[in-house]
Write a protein that holds these residues in place. Structure first.
Motif, short mmCIF file in Angstrom:
data_model
loop_
_atom_site.label_atom_id
_atom_site.label_comp_id
_atom_site.label_asym_id
_atom_site.label_seq_id
_atom_site.Cartn_x
_atom_site.Cartn_y
_atom_site.Cartn_z
N ILE A 71 0.85 -1.19 0.00
CA ILE A 71 0.00 0.00 0.00
C ILE A 71 0.89 1.24 0.00
O ILE A 71 1.70 1.42 0.90
CB ILE A 71 -0.93 0.03 1.23
N ASP A 72 0.72 2.09 -1.00
CA ASP A 72 1.48 3.33 -1.11
C ASP A 72 0.57 4.47 -0.63
O ASP A 72 -0.50 4.69 -1.18
CB ASP A 72 1.90 3.56 -2.56
N LEU A 73 1.03 5.22 0.39
CA LEU A 73 0.21 6.27 0.98
C LEU A 73 0.71 7.66 0.58
O LEU A 73 1.92 7.93 0.62
CB LEU A 73 0.21 6.15 2.51
N ALA A 74 -0.22 8.52 0.20
CA ALA A 74 0.10 9.91 -0.16
C ALA A 74 -0.74 10.84 0.72
O ALA A 74 -1.66 10.41 1.40
CB ALA A 74 -0.19 10.16 -1.63
N THR A 75 -0.41 12.12 0.67
CA THR A 75 -1.11 13.09 1.53
C THR A 75 -2.51 13.41 1.03
O THR A 75 -3.36 13.83 1.82
CB THR A 75 -0.31 14.39 1.63
N ASP A 76 -2.77 13.23 -0.27
CA ASP A 76 -4.10 13.53 -0.79
C ASP A 76 -4.37 12.73 -2.05
O ASP A 76 -3.49 12.08 -2.61
CB ASP A 76 -4.29 15.03 -1.04
N LEU A 77 -5.62 12.80 -2.50
CA LEU A 77 -6.06 12.03 -3.65
C LEU A 77 -5.35 12.45 -4.93
O LEU A 77 -5.01 11.61 -5.78
CB LEU A 77 -7.57 12.20 -3.81
#
Length: 246
Positions: free
Chosen positions: A147-153
């Motif tokens: 799972i790669d997590l970013a600050t926003d969509l």
């Protein structure tokens, strides 16, 4: 529409700070999004009308999702929208709903060659989403190992476009909107279905919560909510992935 971050006080007389409802939200079209210095969206418009109806002072501020939902978890007079009501969140908040009902598609970049028909097949790929979003919880619960997590969509979408990730879950409404703008996206399967709501702190006053719910019920019953959906072109595909392959 109101300027981002200002006080939207609708009471005639001054009130104590403890009586002010503080709403937080994120940039998540078509439910809440920025147009210049303003916030608009199907969720935002419903909040404005609800609070105008019950004549309670409030503020609305847009911020990154992780901070927006954390404030609602920790501060008594805070509520966050537009929030997916999933089992993992149920006891953490008090709920005003439904603001909308939606689905998420698992999507790939068109031309990537990626074809997955279900969650089991999708687990073999790098899947991106925004940090602390409910889709992160869904992915973790389904045992996705990468799972790669970013600050926003928007950042997650950029990663998909640049092939730094393989897949991402995205709301049906936003998917249709992006396709109409020419984004090279291809829906693979329905990843989740959920109710969208306003989530208020667990210690939020019950009487005020009931008034807010009554105001939302009124919007639904008199057809205003449906009119708002129409304003923001909220519509649903007949999966079969009708929207995925127009």
């Amino acid at each position: 529409m109101k300027v981002l971050g200002i006080m939207l006080s609708l009471a005639a007389a001054p009130v104590a700070a403890a009586d002010i409802v503080h709403f937080t939200t994120e940039d998540y079209p078509p439910y809440n999004f920025r147009v210049g210095s303003e916030i608009r969206g199907a969720g935002y418009d419903q909040v404005l009308l609800m609070m105008e109806d019950i004549k309670v002072p409030y503020t609305i501020e847009m911020m990154p999702w992780a901070r927006a939902i954390a404030l609602a978890e920790t501060e008594k007079m805070h509520c966050v929208f537009t929030t997916a009501h999933i089992p993992e969140r149920d006891k953490k908040f008090k709920w005003v709903e439904p603001v909308a009902v939606g689905r998420n598609f698992m999507v790939a970049h068109k031309g990537s060659g990626i074809k997955v028909a279900n969650i089991e097949e999708a687990r073999n790929h790098i899947v991106g989403t925004q940090r602390n979003d409910y889709t992160q919880t869904l992915l973790e619960n389904e045992g996705f190992p990468k799972i790669d997590l970013a600050t926003d969509l928007k950042l997650t979408l950029k990663k998909l476009q640049s092939k730094r990730i393989d897949l991402m879950p995205i709301s049906e409404q936003h998917y249709i909107e992006l396709q109409e703008k020419g984004e090279e996206l291809e829906a693979q399967f329905v990843f989740s279905e959920q109710k969208f709501a306003i989530a208020c702190n667990a210690d939020f006053p019950e009487e005020l919560l009931a008034r807010m719910q009554g105001a939302l019920d009124k919007l639904i019953e008199n057809g205003t909510q449906a009119e708002i959906f129409e304003t923001y072109n909220l519509r649903y595909s007949n999966f079969g992935l009708v929207a995925a392959n127009p």
